[in-house]
Write a protein that holds these residues in place. Structure first.
Motif, PDB file in Angstrom:
ATOM      1  N   ARG A  13       0.862  -1.182   0.000  1.00  0.00           N
ATOM      2  CA  ARG A  13       0.000   0.000   0.000  1.00  0.00           C
ATOM      3  C   ARG A  13       0.901   1.235   0.000  1.00  0.00           C
ATOM      4  N   ASP A  14       0.646   2.156  -0.920  1.00  0.00           N
ATOM      5  CA  ASP A  14       1.418   3.395  -0.972  1.00  0.00           C
ATOM      6  C   ASP A  14       0.958   4.340   0.136  1.00  0.00           C
ATOM      7  N   CYS A  15       1.925   4.777   0.939  1.00  0.00           N
ATOM      8  CA  CYS A  15       1.639   5.609   2.101  1.00  0.00           C
ATOM      9  C   CYS A  15       2.679   6.706   2.251  1.00  0.00           C
ATOM     10  N   VAL A  16       2.407   7.584   3.197  1.00  0.00           N
ATOM     11  CA  VAL A  16       3.375   8.595   3.604  1.00  0.00           C
ATOM     12  C   VAL A  16       3.630   8.431   5.096  1.00  0.00           C
ATOM     13  N   GLY A  17       4.798   8.877   5.515  1.00  0.00           N
ATOM     14  CA  GLY A  17       5.143   8.949   6.923  1.00  0.00           C
ATOM     15  C   GLY A  17       5.648  10.356   7.184  1.00  0.00           C
ATOM     16  N   VAL A  18       5.406  10.849   8.391  1.00  0.00           N
ATOM     17  CA  VAL A  18       5.721  12.246   8.702  1.00  0.00           C
ATOM     18  C   VAL A  18       6.516  12.348   9.999  1.00  0.00           C
ATOM     19  N   ALA A  19       7.701  12.939   9.895  1.00  0.00           N
ATOM     20  CA  ALA A  19       8.528  13.244  11.067  1.00  0.00           C
ATOM     21  C   ALA A  19       8.455  14.754  11.277  1.00  0.00           C
ATOM     22  N   VAL A  20       7.837  15.163  12.371  1.00  0.00           N
ATOM     23  CA  VAL A  20       7.694  16.593  12.685  1.00  0.00           C
ATOM     24  C   VAL A  20       8.644  16.915  13.836  1.00  0.00           C
ATOM     25  N   PHE A  21       9.559  17.839  13.596  1.00  0.00           N
ATOM     26  CA  PHE A  21      10.571  18.214  14.580  1.00  0.00           C
ATOM     27  C   PHE A  21      10.219  19.537  15.248  1.00  0.00           C
ATOM     28  N   ASN A  22      10.345  19.571  16.580  1.00  0.00           N
ATOM     29  CA  ASN A  22      10.125  20.827  17.308  1.00  0.00           C
ATOM     30  C   ASN A  22      11.437  21.615  17.374  1.00  0.00           C
ATOM     31  N   LEU A  69      -1.010  14.459   8.288  1.00  0.00           N
ATOM     32  CA  LEU A  69      -0.535  15.115   9.510  1.00  0.00           C
ATOM     33  C   LEU A  69      -1.673  15.891  10.176  1.00  0.00           C
ATOM     34  N   TYR A  70      -2.409  16.657   9.396  1.00  0.00           N
ATOM     35  CA  TYR A  70      -3.523  17.439   9.937  1.00  0.00           C
ATOM     36  C   TYR A  70      -4.644  16.525  10.448  1.00  0.00           C
ATOM     37  N   GLU A  71      -4.959  15.480   9.668  1.00  0.00           N
ATOM     38  CA  GLU A  71      -6.057  14.580  10.045  1.00  0.00           C
ATOM     39  C   GLU A  71      -5.763  13.792  11.321  1.00  0.00           C
ATOM     40  N   GLU A  72      -4.473  13.558  11.628  1.00  0.00           N
ATOM     41  CA  GLU A  72      -4.121  12.760  12.800  1.00  0.00           C
ATOM     42  C   GLU A  72      -3.702  13.587  14.013  1.00  0.00           C
ATOM     43  N   THR A  73      -3.250  14.833  13.778  1.00  0.00           N
ATOM     44  CA  THR A  73      -2.671  15.614  14.884  1.00  0.00           C
ATOM     45  C   THR A  73      -3.203  17.031  15.010  1.00  0.00           C
ATOM     46  N   ASN A  74      -3.887  17.515  13.976  1.00  0.00           N
ATOM     47  CA  ASN A  74      -4.363  18.897  13.901  1.00  0.00           C
ATOM     48  C   ASN A  74      -3.227  19.867  13.532  1.00  0.00           C
ATOM     49  N   ILE A  75      -2.022  19.363  13.313  1.00  0.00           N
ATOM     50  CA  ILE A  75      -0.880  20.221  12.994  1.00  0.00           C
ATOM     51  C   ILE A  75      -0.954  20.680  11.543  1.00  0.00           C
ATOM     52  N   SER A  76      -0.832  21.994  11.344  1.00  0.00           N
ATOM     53  CA  SER A  76      -0.735  22.536   9.986  1.00  0.00           C
ATOM     54  C   SER A  76       0.426  23.521   9.854  1.00  0.00           C
ATOM     55  N   ALA A  77       0.949  24.017  10.980  1.00  0.00           N
ATOM     56  CA  ALA A  77       2.045  24.997  10.957  1.00  0.00           C
ATOM     57  C   ALA A  77       3.383  24.276  10.864  1.00  0.00           C
ATOM     58  N   VAL A  78       3.787  23.944   9.635  1.00  0.00           N
ATOM     59  CA  VAL A  78       5.043  23.236   9.399  1.00  0.00           C
ATOM     60  C   VAL A  78       5.737  23.800   8.163  1.00  0.00           C
ATOM     61  N   SER A  79       7.043  23.572   8.106  1.00  0.00           N
ATOM     62  CA  SER A  79       7.785  23.865   6.881  1.00  0.00           C
ATOM     63  C   SER A  79       8.621  22.642   6.541  1.00  0.00           C
ATOM     64  N   LEU A  80       8.702  22.330   5.251  1.00  0.00           N
ATOM     65  CA  LEU A  80       9.389  21.135   4.782  1.00  0.00           C
ATOM     66  C   LEU A  80      10.892  21.251   5.012  1.00  0.00           C
ATOM     67  N   LEU A  81      11.473  20.220   5.607  1.00  0.00           N
ATOM     68  CA  LEU A  81      12.915  20.145   5.830  1.00  0.00           C
ATOM     69  C   LEU A  81      13.581  19.186   4.849  1.00  0.00           C
ATOM     70  N   ALA A  82      12.961  18.017   4.629  1.00  0.00           N
ATOM     71  CA  ALA A  82      13.600  16.989   3.807  1.00  0.00           C
ATOM     72  C   ALA A  82      12.582  15.926   3.414  1.00  0.00           C
ATOM     73  N   GLU A  83      12.967  15.176   2.380  1.00  0.00           N
ATOM     74  CA  GLU A  83      12.212  14.005   1.956  1.00  0.00           C
ATOM     75  C   GLU A  83      13.199  12.847   1.945  1.00  0.00           C
ATOM     76  N   ALA A  84      12.807  11.707   2.486  1.00  0.00           N
ATOM     77  CA  ALA A  84      13.688  10.536   2.462  1.00  0.00           C
ATOM     78  C   ALA A  84      14.024  10.219   1.010  1.00  0.00           C
ATOM     79  N   PRO A  85      15.256   9.797   0.740  1.00  0.00           N
ATOM     80  CA  PRO A  85      15.698   9.616  -0.642  1.00  0.00           C
ATOM     81  C   PRO A  85      15.047   8.457  -1.393  1.00  0.00           C
ATOM     82  N   GLU A  86      14.413   7.536  -0.672  1.00  0.00           N
ATOM     83  CA  GLU A  86      13.784   6.388  -1.343  1.00  0.00           C
ATOM     84  C   GLU A  86      12.556   5.941  -0.568  1.00  0.00           C
ATOM     85  N   TRP A  87      11.741   5.117  -1.211  1.00  0.00           N
ATOM     86  CA  TRP A  87      10.595   4.519  -0.536  1.00  0.00           C
ATOM     87  C   TRP A  87      11.105   3.597   0.563  1.00  0.00           C
TER      88      TRP A  87
END
Length: 178
Positions: A13-22, A69-87
């Motif tokens: 199943r194609d999915c996304v994973g999200v690492a949010v850093f404080n 991220l929003y649907e699971e945590t309500n978080i919307s105030a983020v800025s992109l840092l990186a994308e993992a290089p592979e699936w």
């Protein structure tokens, strides 16, 4: 009792994973809610994990990551840092094959993104996420060191989380050396 499906015949199943850093360089983790009727549970039965979810048909993975991220945590105030290089892949354990993920998949193929959290902790609401429009998937949350996450996840996802740690290993230092 029905026979277990052949693992090799099932897709991922194609999915996304999200690492949010404080701002301290720690990552958001949520504790999985127990299934209905299993209110008593141990930490093993309801482990911690980072937000993740399916990519809708035709949806861009980055857009899916922000939506999940929003649907699971309500978080919307983020800025992109990186994308993992592979699936990053994980397989379901044999006992979950044909049951978990609606019985249609052998596991997940995940695209992982790292974001900097630019909001305040008061924005986070795992009990009424997505502006209260989505059922909660977590019953608690906390900030944790990225390197500790593989030991907090269900065992069959541990190798995938080790790859996430490897992909985003430099990110915590970005916050601590500012």
């Amino acid at each position: 009792m029905s026979a277990r499906p052949d693992r090799e015949s099932l897709p991922y199943r194609d999915c996304v994973g999200v690492a949010v850093f404080n701002q301290e360089g720690n990552v958001f983790i949520g504790r999985r809610k127990p299934d209905e009727g299993t209110e008593d549970r141990t930490e093993v039965e309801a482990p911690w994990q980072m937000p993740q979810g399916g990519i809708d048909k035709g949806e861009d993975p980055l857009r899916a990551a922000l939506r999940e991220l929003y649907e699971e945590t309500n978080i919307s105030a983020v800025s992109l840092l990186a994308e993992a290089p592979e699936w990053i892949y994980y397989d379901l354990p044999d006992e979950a094959l044909g049951i978990a993920l609606k019985g249609k998949y052998r596991g997940q193929r995940q695209r992982w993104f790292a974001f900097a959290f630019t909001g305040g902790d008061s924005e986070i609401d795992v009990l009424s996420p997505g502006g209260g429009k989505h059922p909660p998937e977590f019953d608690a949350w906390r900030w944790e060191r990225l390197t500790r996450t593989p030991g907090l996840i269900v065992p069959f996802k541990k190798q995938a989380y080790e790859k996430v740690v490897e992909a985003f290993a430099d990110i915590p230092q970005r916050f601590t050396h500012v």
